[in-house]
Design a protein around this motif. Sequence first.
Motif, PDB file in Angstrom:
ATOM      1  N   THR A   1       0.107   7.508  -8.009  1.00  0.00           N
ATOM      2  CA  THR A   1      -1.415   6.879  -8.632  1.00  0.00           C
ATOM      3  C   THR A   1      -1.673   5.717  -7.094  1.00  0.00           C
ATOM      4  O   THR A   1      -0.026   5.562  -6.853  1.00  0.00           O
ATOM      5  N   GLN A   2      -2.663   5.987  -6.057  1.00  0.00           N
ATOM      6  CA  GLN A   2      -2.821   5.210  -5.011  1.00  0.00           C
ATOM      7  C   GLN A   2      -2.864   4.021  -5.269  1.00  0.00           C
ATOM      8  O   GLN A   2      -3.684   3.177  -6.334  1.00  0.00           O
ATOM      9  N   VAL A   3      -2.227   3.366  -4.668  1.00  0.00           N
ATOM     10  CA  VAL A   3      -2.527   1.757  -4.699  1.00  0.00           C
ATOM     11  C   VAL A   3      -2.624   1.035  -3.071  1.00  0.00           C
ATOM     12  O   VAL A   3      -1.802   1.671  -2.319  1.00  0.00           O
ATOM     13  N   THR A   4      -3.953   0.942  -2.617  1.00  0.00           N
ATOM     14  CA  THR A   4      -4.246  -0.070  -2.003  1.00  0.00           C
ATOM     15  C   THR A   4      -4.273  -1.292  -1.758  1.00  0.00           C
ATOM     16  O   THR A   4      -5.860  -1.634  -2.141  1.00  0.00           O
TER      17      THR A   4
ATOM     18  N   THR B   1       0.555  -1.469  -0.204  1.00  0.00           N
ATOM     19  CA  THR B   1      -0.031   0.263  -0.189  1.00  0.00           C
ATOM     20  C   THR B   1       0.754   1.223   0.105  1.00  0.00           C
ATOM     21  O   THR B   1       1.767   1.351   1.162  1.00  0.00           O
ATOM     22  N   ALA B   2       0.735   1.972  -1.376  1.00  0.00           N
ATOM     23  CA  ALA B   2       1.173   3.630  -1.254  1.00  0.00           C
ATOM     24  C   ALA B   2       0.847   4.207  -2.186  1.00  0.00           C
ATOM     25  O   ALA B   2       0.173   3.194  -2.891  1.00  0.00           O
ATOM     26  N   ILE B   3       1.454   5.072  -2.566  1.00  0.00           N
ATOM     27  CA  ILE B   3       1.498   6.427  -3.784  1.00  0.00           C
ATOM     28  C   ILE B   3       2.434   5.537  -4.377  1.00  0.00           C
ATOM     29  O   ILE B   3       3.731   5.998  -4.283  1.00  0.00           O
ATOM     30  N   TYR B   4       2.240   5.190  -5.795  1.00  0.00           N
ATOM     31  CA  TYR B   4       3.500   4.861  -6.293  1.00  0.00           C
ATOM     32  C   TYR B   4       3.134   5.965  -7.942  1.00  0.00           C
ATOM     33  O   TYR B   4       2.402   6.108  -8.241  1.00  0.00           O
ATOM     34  N   TYR B   5       4.931   6.508  -7.845  1.00  0.00           N
ATOM     35  CA  TYR B   5       5.273   7.363  -8.598  1.00  0.00           C
ATOM     36  C   TYR B   5       6.321   6.890  -9.815  1.00  0.00           C
ATOM     37  O   TYR B   5       6.891   5.704 -10.174  1.00  0.00           O
TER      38      TYR B   5
END
Length: 125
Positions: A119-122, A90-94
């Motif tokens: 882009t947010q991945v949860t 879980t994180a924001i991916y850049y």
Amino acid sequence: VQLQASGGGLVQAGGSLRLSCAASGRSFRTYASAWFRQAPGKGRIFVAAITAGGDKQYYADSVNGRFTISLDATKNTVYLQMNSLKSEDTAIYYCATARRFNVASMTWRTEYDYWGQGTQVTVSS
């Protein structure tokens, strides 16, 4: 140069997502690119990188064997296929692109001169 990241979302543990990073103003045929991620309250860390043209791929130990970085040169887009997702993913991916690529320093944020918006991945457990 603009990078547009997309594909994030909410997924259950064990599931999969594919992130996309479309570039304008710079060709992935001639410039390397990478994915980083930033979890809540933590710094931005290296996830994966791909050389110009897609010849070689590199991964952080934490994602090796689960994530795959790839390139579609015709669409000037880099992908991150994420399988067997865990809650700790879980994180924001850049996405980012580098003017010069060096394996010794590919994990350093400072090596990349353009970044996407994230882009947010949860991942729910």
